[in-house]
Design an enzyme around this catalytic site. Sequence first.
Site, PDB file in Angstrom:
ATOM      1  N   ARG A   1       0.835  -1.169   0.131  1.00 40.05           N
ATOM      2  CA  ARG A   1       0.037   0.103   0.085  1.00 40.05           C
ATOM      3  C   ARG A   1       0.802   1.293   0.047  1.00 40.05           C
ATOM      4  O   ARG A   1       1.404   1.714   0.932  1.00 40.05           O
ATOM      5  CB  ARG A   1      -0.923   0.019   1.307  1.00 40.05           C
ATOM      6  CG  ARG A   1      -1.733   1.369   1.234  1.00 40.05           C
ATOM      7  CD  ARG A   1      -3.035   0.871   2.090  1.00 40.05           C
ATOM      8  NE  ARG A   1      -2.902   1.071   3.585  1.00 40.05           N
ATOM      9  CZ  ARG A   1      -3.748   1.051   4.496  1.00 40.05           C
ATOM     10  NH1 ARG A   1      -4.932   1.231   4.237  1.00 40.05           N
ATOM     11  NH2 ARG A   1      -3.354   1.157   5.828  1.00 40.05           N
TER      12      ARG A   1
ATOM     13  N   ASP B   1      -4.209   3.234  13.643  1.00 40.75           N
ATOM     14  CA  ASP B   1      -3.198   3.966  12.872  1.00 40.75           C
ATOM     15  C   ASP B   1      -3.608   5.182  12.558  1.00 40.75           C
ATOM     16  O   ASP B   1      -4.488   5.949  13.356  1.00 40.75           O
ATOM     17  CB  ASP B   1      -3.203   3.007  11.497  1.00 40.75           C
ATOM     18  CG  ASP B   1      -4.675   2.990  10.665  1.00 40.75           C
ATOM     19  OD1 ASP B   1      -5.614   3.748  11.062  1.00 40.75           O
ATOM     20  OD2 ASP B   1      -4.809   2.291   9.723  1.00 40.75           O
TER      21      ASP B   1
END
Length: 534
Positions: A165, A449
């Site tokens: 990613r 996150d």
Amino acid sequence: MGATNGVEITGPLHDRFDEILTDGALSLVAELHRAFDGRRRELLAARKVREEQVASGVDLDFLPETEHIRKDDSWRVAPPAPGITDRRVEITGPTDRKMTVNALNSGAKVWLADFEDANTPLWENMVQGQLNLRDALDRTIDFTSPQGKSYALRDDAELATVVVRPRGWHLDEKHILVDGARVSGGIVDFALYFFHCAQRQLDKGRGPYFYLPKMQGHLEARLWNDVFVLAQERLGIPRGTVRATCLIETIPAAFEMEEILYELREHSAGLNAGRWDYLFSIIKTHRTRGRDFVLPERNAVTMTAPMMRAYTELLVKTCHKRGAHAIGGMAAFIPSRRDEEVNRTAFAKVRDDKSRESGDGFDGSWVAHPDLVPIAMEVFDGVLGERPHQIDRQRPEVEVSAADLLAVDRTPGGVTLAGLRGNVNVALQYLAAWMGGNGAVAIHNLMEDAATAEISRSQIWQWLHNGITLDDGPEVTAELVSGIIDEELEAIRRAQGEAFDEGLYTQAKELFSEVALADEYVDFLTLPAYERMP
């Protein structure tokens, strides 16, 4: 490093960095930048225009100009690629050495190797992460902790497929300049990995695969598709080898799922329900639209809320209609080594969550910790059996309208003093860790996150600017929030004792106060946070 062919490296060159920052790799970075950065900036400006339209009272809707794509039943995405045909359990995490080894050994089918929200974009993290992935593909990676514990790849099991990613279109990489301008962080992450590892993955019978974050529409997907085409052409890799799964984690993108698949159809690996960033996007997009668009505190918003059900049901139906994988959201629980009762309760919630997803037709789902892999695997095994996916399960009964996706006011839950304190506490802890170089942080037995801090500060900003009164307390004001920030910071200091880092928490407090209490809303808190980094 001085500028070579218009490319300048302004970050320090640590051990082995020259193995990644080669002339060939940087030439690919430069070519992609020169070809596409103008379009990237135009698309970022278009985001602002759309945001202003919504702020003025124009509701998001399915695009009339692309209705022909949605109505054309003949097109499909490319068939599933080797290594990502069976994706029933995927594990996510940053690309540090320990996580790389643990993720590949975890028993999950896929590892989302994250340069984005679970990672802090320190220069050292970005380049070292590329080295770690290359070493992993060469099976030369190992790690020894400060306590002397050793980690190495297992020889007796199939390793998870690496899916990278990169950063989103909005983030720059300030340590690489091309013709004096910063390069897109996403271009840097993609190009460095593609140059060094695409052929390595192909040699192992798989391919270079990616997760694409934060997109807000099909034109941004078209840009990624064009990046893939040019990169494959330059490296002599057959067109269509790259495959990408798009995270539908913004509310504008939820109205363009089919169009996003269409733009990437020769490179598509499906869509993912990125639930936490999706909530952040709903708040961000509608932050000035009054109380009908004010969400309850984040822990009260479950996947069974009507707007979340509409989002996930539409995602599964859309993917399967077009022959693509539908991948579910994150199970973020981090097991406790001391409290088995906490584990039993949390494991039951994880099982329920994955049962709902597999029952709805998802082909796989995410977990944040290796201990959750067996639970998710057992649930999906029970539905899939020997089948690699359930793409053949169509959902003709699902009908989702624009109003269904925007049904914020039908979300149960409230706004409490505890919820306000929780947002402040978790955001301060996360931001202190983020500024220190760690983007995946275990807080209160959950892996948090960047979406954590984004939701927290956005909710507080929205509550503050819409005059929200707490269910069990006063109206949310700047004075109230400032006092709570001080109180929660002191509570964290007492809890952490000698481990408390005054410098990092001072930065965290300043940053959080800036983005939560400012008159003008900051699009992404990672933008000012990144500028504070070396």
